[in-house]
Design a protein around this motif. Structure first.
Motif, PDB file in Angstrom:
ATOM      1  N   TYR A 191       0.844  -1.204   0.000  1.00 18.42           N
ATOM      2  CA  TYR A 191       0.000   0.000   0.000  1.00 18.42           C
ATOM      3  C   TYR A 191       0.875   1.249   0.000  1.00 18.42           C
ATOM      4  O   TYR A 191       1.727   1.433   0.879  1.00 18.42           O
ATOM      5  N   LEU A 192       0.682   2.126  -0.996  1.00 16.47           N
ATOM      6  CA  LEU A 192       1.442   3.374  -1.129  1.00 16.47           C
ATOM      7  C   LEU A 192       0.498   4.540  -0.879  1.00 16.47           C
ATOM      8  O   LEU A 192      -0.290   4.908  -1.753  1.00 16.47           O
ATOM      9  N   PRO A 193       0.505   5.162   0.303  1.00 18.48           N
ATOM     10  CA  PRO A 193      -0.435   6.243   0.613  1.00 18.48           C
ATOM     11  C   PRO A 193      -0.269   7.435  -0.319  1.00 18.48           C
ATOM     12  O   PRO A 193       0.834   7.752  -0.762  1.00 18.48           O
ATOM     13  N   GLY A 203      -4.726   5.263  -1.108  1.00 16.47           N
ATOM     14  CA  GLY A 203      -3.374   4.975  -1.541  1.00 16.47           C
ATOM     15  C   GLY A 203      -3.417   4.257  -2.869  1.00 16.47           C
ATOM     16  O   GLY A 203      -4.485   4.030  -3.439  1.00 16.47           O
ATOM     17  N   VAL A 204      -2.235   3.885  -3.362  1.00 18.61           N
ATOM     18  CA  VAL A 204      -2.124   3.160  -4.629  1.00 18.61           C
ATOM     19  C   VAL A 204      -1.574   1.773  -4.344  1.00 18.61           C
ATOM     20  O   VAL A 204      -0.649   1.607  -3.543  1.00 18.61           O
ATOM     21  N   CYS A 205      -2.151   0.770  -4.981  1.00 16.57           N
ATOM     22  CA  CYS A 205      -1.688  -0.604  -4.813  1.00 16.57           C
ATOM     23  C   CYS A 205      -0.427  -0.814  -5.641  1.00 16.57           C
ATOM     24  O   CYS A 205      -0.382  -0.461  -6.823  1.00 16.57           O
ATOM     25  N   GLY A 206       0.620  -1.399  -5.007  1.00 18.44           N
ATOM     26  CA  GLY A 206       1.864  -1.671  -5.709  1.00 18.44           C
ATOM     27  C   GLY A 206       2.105  -3.140  -5.949  1.00 18.44           C
ATOM     28  O   GLY A 206       3.241  -3.537  -6.236  1.00 18.44           O
ATOM     29  N   ASN A 207       1.062  -3.954  -5.851  1.00 16.36           N
ATOM     30  CA  ASN A 207       1.198  -5.389  -6.077  1.00 16.36           C
ATOM     31  C   ASN A 207       0.741  -5.721  -7.487  1.00 16.36           C
ATOM     32  O   ASN A 207      -0.439  -5.573  -7.826  1.00 16.36           O
ATOM     33  N   GLU A 208       1.678  -6.178  -8.321  1.00 10.94           N
ATOM     34  CA  GLU A 208       1.343  -6.448  -9.725  1.00 10.94           C
ATOM     35  C   GLU A 208       0.317  -7.561  -9.892  1.00 10.94           C
ATOM     36  O   GLU A 208      -0.320  -7.671 -10.945  1.00 10.94           O
ATOM     37  N   LEU A 209       0.123  -8.383  -8.870  1.00  7.91           N
ATOM     38  CA  LEU A 209      -0.836  -9.485  -8.946  1.00  7.91           C
ATOM     39  C   LEU A 209      -2.174  -9.128  -8.316  1.00  7.91           C
ATOM     40  O   LEU A 209      -3.049  -9.979  -8.212  1.00  7.91           O
ATOM     41  N   ALA A 210      -2.333  -7.885  -7.886  1.00  9.93           N
ATOM     42  CA  ALA A 210      -3.588  -7.466  -7.256  1.00  9.93           C
ATOM     43  C   ALA A 210      -4.138  -6.248  -7.996  1.00  9.93           C
ATOM     44  O   ALA A 210      -4.282  -6.283  -9.212  1.00  9.93           O
ATOM     45  N   HIS A 214      -3.881   1.007  -9.146  1.00 12.75           N
ATOM     46  CA  HIS A 214      -5.203   1.590  -8.903  1.00 12.75           C
ATOM     47  C   HIS A 214      -5.242   2.268  -7.535  1.00 12.75           C
ATOM     48  O   HIS A 214      -4.614   1.814  -6.584  1.00 12.75           O
ATOM     49  N   VAL A 215      -6.015   3.359  -7.474  1.00 14.37           N
ATOM     50  CA  VAL A 215      -6.258   4.002  -6.186  1.00 14.37           C
ATOM     51  C   VAL A 215      -7.213   3.128  -5.389  1.00 14.37           C
ATOM     52  O   VAL A 215      -8.299   2.789  -5.874  1.00 14.37           O
ATOM     53  N   GLY A 223      -7.087 -10.847  -1.446  1.00 17.46           N
ATOM     54  CA  GLY A 223      -6.399 -12.042  -0.980  1.00 17.46           C
ATOM     55  C   GLY A 223      -4.905 -12.016  -1.174  1.00 17.46           C
ATOM     56  O   GLY A 223      -4.202 -12.926  -0.725  1.00 17.46           O
ATOM     57  N   ALA A 224      -4.385 -10.966  -1.847  1.00 23.08           N
ATOM     58  CA  ALA A 224      -2.941 -10.869  -2.085  1.00 23.08           C
ATOM     59  C   ALA A 224      -2.282  -9.929  -1.085  1.00 23.08           C
ATOM     60  O   ALA A 224      -1.268  -9.303  -1.380  1.00 23.08           O
TER      61      ALA A 224
END
Length: 267
Positions: A191-193, A203-210, A214-215, A223-224
């Protein structure tokens, strides 16, 4: 009278017989118009003491549910009926065009394509003036460094509108994914606030599998999550392991040989 559309109370008044009985005169006027087949008579409604409107089903391609309206008139105490007006009107179940919208209100999310230009609306309440360059290189360079180099920035209304749209969207706390998640984004290592006042809830999601890039709302989850752990153990103990490479030897019973006697040997 079948399928007569609802009418205001004044139009439910009794129609003079001379006007009510002139169905064929009204139909003949439509046939003479020559705009297509005239359907069933749908009823007659009161206009005033001297006029009534007959309605017919309009069987025209592309005008499903529309009706022909024929206004007939007869002066008081007269048995002579004349045709006053013909019109094609939408019925209660008519297929009609949507309300007209100005061109600048027709664009929806996702309509913008590469190379397209979309200026903001005139006097857009979502934008307010930002930093204006002073001409002093030292001051202006510092302004750019701290993010004040834009002519316009989001207003309070603009931030609230964006926040509500993101909160109720696909990556908000009420989505099906969030309801099934074991934890929330605010507790996730991916999680990137955001900066500024929106940092509190987004925040912005930094997980390429989730939800990568996206905000997401702080209370969204999936689940990731970075703290997700797989179930421990070597599998279910309910069934024995199956080795499809093993050979199973099965003992079969000896076959029973039946010898038939020769009928000639019994003579």
């Amino acid at each position: 009278m079948d399928a007569v559309s609802p009418q205001p109370a004044p139009e439910l008044a009794p129609v003079r017989p001379v006007l009510a009985e002139a169905v064929e005169l009204a139909r003949a006027a439509l046939v003479e118009l020559g705009e297509g087949e005239v359907g069933a008579h749908l009823g007659v409604t009161f206009e005033d003491e001297s006029a009534a409107t007959h309605r017919f089903d309009a069987r025209l391609p592309g005008y499903r549910g529309w009706q022909w309206a024929v206004v007939l008139a007869a002066v008081p105490d007269s048995d002579h009926v004349t045709v006053s007006e013909l019109a094609l009107l939408p019925g209660p179940d008519a297929l009609i065009a949507p309300d007209w919208l100005p061109w600048d209100e027709r664009i929806r999310a996702g309509d913008l394509t590469p190379g397209g230009l979309l200026p903001p609306r005139v006097d857009d309440v979502r934008l307010v003036p930002g930093y204006v360059a002073t001409g002093d290189p030292v001051v202006d360079d510092l302004a750019l460094e701290v993010g004040l180099g834009r002519k316009q920035v989001l207003s309070l209304e603009g931030r609230l509108e964006a926040a509500e749209r993101w909160r109720t969207g696909e990556y908000g706390p009420d989505s099906e994914m969030a309801k099934a998640a074991p934890s929330t984004c605010e507790m996730c290592g991916f999680y990137l606030p955001l900066a500024g006042s929106l940092r509190v809830a987004f925040g912005v999601c930094g997980n390429e599998l989730a939800a990568d890039g996206h905000v997401v709302y702080a209370e969204y989850g999936c689940g990731a999550h970075s703290d997700t752990e797989l179930p421990t153990g070597a599998g279910s103990a309910q069934f024995e392991a199956y080795d499809d490479g093993a050979v199973e030897v099965v003992a079969l019973p000896a076959p029973v040989v039946v010898v038939e006697e020769d009928p000639a040997s019994t003579d």
